[in-house]
Design a protein around this motif. Structure first.
Motif, PDB file in Angstrom:
ATOM      1  N   HIS A   1       4.516   9.981  -6.919  1.00 46.27           N
ATOM      2  CA  HIS A   1       5.549  10.096  -7.708  1.00 46.27           C
ATOM      3  C   HIS A   1       5.153  10.164  -9.376  1.00 46.27           C
ATOM      4  CE1 HIS A   1       9.794  10.219  -9.203  1.00 46.27           C
ATOM      5  NE2 HIS A   1       9.285   9.121 -10.048  1.00 46.27           N
ATOM      6  N   SER A   2       4.337   9.187  -9.607  1.00 43.60           N
ATOM      7  CA  SER A   2       3.689   9.292 -11.059  1.00 43.60           C
ATOM      8  C   SER A   2       2.972  10.630 -11.300  1.00 43.60           C
ATOM      9  CB  SER A   2       2.887   8.143 -11.413  1.00 43.60           C
ATOM     10  OG  SER A   2       3.399   6.704 -11.265  1.00 43.60           O
ATOM     11  N   GLU A   3       2.123  11.000 -10.507  1.00 39.31           N
ATOM     12  CA  GLU A   3       1.276  12.301 -10.381  1.00 39.31           C
ATOM     13  C   GLU A   3       2.348  13.439 -10.529  1.00 39.31           C
ATOM     14  OE1 GLU A   3      -1.501  14.442 -11.208  1.00 39.31           O
ATOM     15  OE2 GLU A   3      -1.928  12.471 -11.168  1.00 39.31           O
ATOM     16  N   GLU A   4       3.271  13.252  -9.772  1.00 43.04           N
ATOM     17  CA  GLU A   4       4.341  14.517  -9.910  1.00 43.04           C
ATOM     18  C   GLU A   4       4.999  14.504 -11.174  1.00 43.04           C
ATOM     19  OE1 GLU A   4       6.724  13.898  -6.494  1.00 43.04           O
ATOM     20  OE2 GLU A   4       5.223  14.491  -4.960  1.00 43.04           O
ATOM     21  N   GLU A   5       5.178  13.428 -11.649  1.00 42.49           N
ATOM     22  CA  GLU A   5       6.000  13.282 -12.715  1.00 42.49           C
ATOM     23  C   GLU A   5       5.161  13.629 -14.109  1.00 42.49           C
ATOM     24  OE1 GLU A   5       9.017  12.593 -14.467  1.00 42.49           O
ATOM     25  OE2 GLU A   5       9.501  12.704 -12.213  1.00 42.49           O
TER      26      GLU A   5
ATOM     27  N   ASP B   1       0.829  -1.025  -0.045  1.00 44.93           N
ATOM     28  CA  ASP B   1      -0.050   0.058  -0.148  1.00 44.93           C
ATOM     29  C   ASP B   1       0.763   1.164   0.045  1.00 44.93           C
ATOM     30  OD1 ASP B   1      -2.350  -1.558   0.114  1.00 44.93           O
ATOM     31  OD2 ASP B   1      -2.589  -1.154   2.283  1.00 44.93           O
ATOM     32  N   HIS B   2       1.921   1.252   0.838  1.00 46.70           N
ATOM     33  CA  HIS B   2       2.830   2.430   1.006  1.00 46.70           C
ATOM     34  C   HIS B   2       3.606   2.682  -0.546  1.00 46.70           C
ATOM     35  CE1 HIS B   2       5.616   5.416   2.553  1.00 46.70           C
ATOM     36  NE2 HIS B   2       6.624   4.664   2.024  1.00 46.70           N
ATOM     37  N   THR B   3       4.053   1.575  -0.868  1.00 45.86           N
ATOM     38  CA  THR B   3       4.676   1.613  -2.338  1.00 45.86           C
ATOM     39  C   THR B   3       3.828   1.951  -3.221  1.00 45.86           C
ATOM     40  OG1 THR B   3       6.172  -0.253  -1.774  1.00 45.86           O
ATOM     41  CG2 THR B   3       5.810   0.141  -3.958  1.00 45.86           C
ATOM     42  N   ARG B   4       2.468   1.686  -3.282  1.00 47.54           N
ATOM     43  CA  ARG B   4       1.559   2.103  -4.360  1.00 47.54           C
ATOM     44  C   ARG B   4       1.140   3.365  -4.160  1.00 47.54           C
ATOM     45  NH1 ARG B   4      -2.067  -2.287  -2.701  1.00 47.54           N
ATOM     46  NH2 ARG B   4      -1.623  -4.199  -4.340  1.00 47.54           N
ATOM     47  N   ILE B   5       1.162   3.902  -3.060  1.00 49.12           N
ATOM     48  CA  ILE B   5       0.763   5.351  -2.721  1.00 49.12           C
ATOM     49  C   ILE B   5       1.904   6.451  -3.380  1.00 49.12           C
ATOM     50  CG2 ILE B   5       0.539   7.042  -0.849  1.00 49.12           C
ATOM     51  CD1 ILE B   5      -0.888   5.197   0.650  1.00 49.12           C
ATOM     52  N   THR B   6       3.262   5.755  -2.923  1.00 42.74           N
ATOM     53  CA  THR B   6       4.583   6.630  -3.168  1.00 42.74           C
ATOM     54  C   THR B   6       4.690   6.272  -4.595  1.00 42.74           C
ATOM     55  OG1 THR B   6       5.583   5.735  -1.296  1.00 42.74           O
ATOM     56  CG2 THR B   6       7.051   6.327  -2.917  1.00 42.74           C
TER      57      THR B   6
END
Length: 195
Positions: free
Chosen positions: A48-52, A39-44
């Motif tokens: 990160h994808s949204e920031e990119e 879950d933490h990895t998915r959120i991260t």
């Protein structure tokens, strides 16, 4: 089976059940920890994808804005060049017509009227004139002291007055330059950027 064997058997089963329970708890805890890490990895990764994506969108919009601005600027420059070419063509035709007029008999009359009109602005003041070298042949007919002025290229006359610093410029050069300036200001050929 003897009591001892039965007790040993029960002890083994109890230990085995306890071990199975501990293993099951450990597997459950490991699964929960794994799920939490996922879950933490998915959120991260999502963050990160949204920031990119946002970074790429911003960079893309900036690049597009720059290209649009560059294209708009080039279009304006192209229009200004074309207008300038057209204006230059018009003014070249005017120069040709002025040269034709200068060779006509009406030119001498025009010079007399220009000098007379200038003298009316300063009555009683002694006037003198300046003519282009080619126009010095009209000096006697204008009946005023005359000097050559090589800066007069298109024709006409300047009228000065003794004792005052007033000079009235009746040259075609000055008239054409004034028209060119007004044309540039009114047709968008001026060098200032208003947009």
């Amino acid at each position: 089976m003897t009591d001892e064997a039965l007790k040993l058997q029960r002890f083994k089963e109890a230990v085995s059940a306890d071990i199975d329970a501990q293993v099951s708890r450990m597997l459950d805890e490991a699964q929960q920890e794994c799920d939490s890490m996922m879950d933490h990895t998915r959120i991260t990764v999502s963050r990160h994808s949204e920031e990119e994506r946002e970074s790429l969108r911003t960079a893309s919009e900036l690049a597009m804005t720059r290209r649009i601005s560059a294209a708009r600027l080039e279009a304006q420059r192209s229009v200004l060049r074309k207008r300038s070419e057209l204006a230059e063509g018009v003014f070249e035709k005017v120069k040709t017509r002025l040269a034709e007029f200068r060779r006509s008999s009406a030119y001498a009359d025009w010079l007399k009227k220009a000098v007379s009109s200038a003298q009316e602005k300063y009555p009683g003041k002694k006037a003198f004139i300046r003519l282009a070298p080619e126009d010095m042949k009209y000096a006697d007919a204008l009946d005023l002291p005359a000097d050559e002025d090589a800066s007069i290229l298109l024709g006409g006359v300047t009228v000065g007055f003794e004792g005052i610093s007033a000079v009235i410029d009746c040259t075609f050069d000055a008239m054409l330059e004034k028209e060119r300036s007004e044309f540039s200001s009114n047709s968008g050929l001026a060098s200032d950027d208003r947009e």
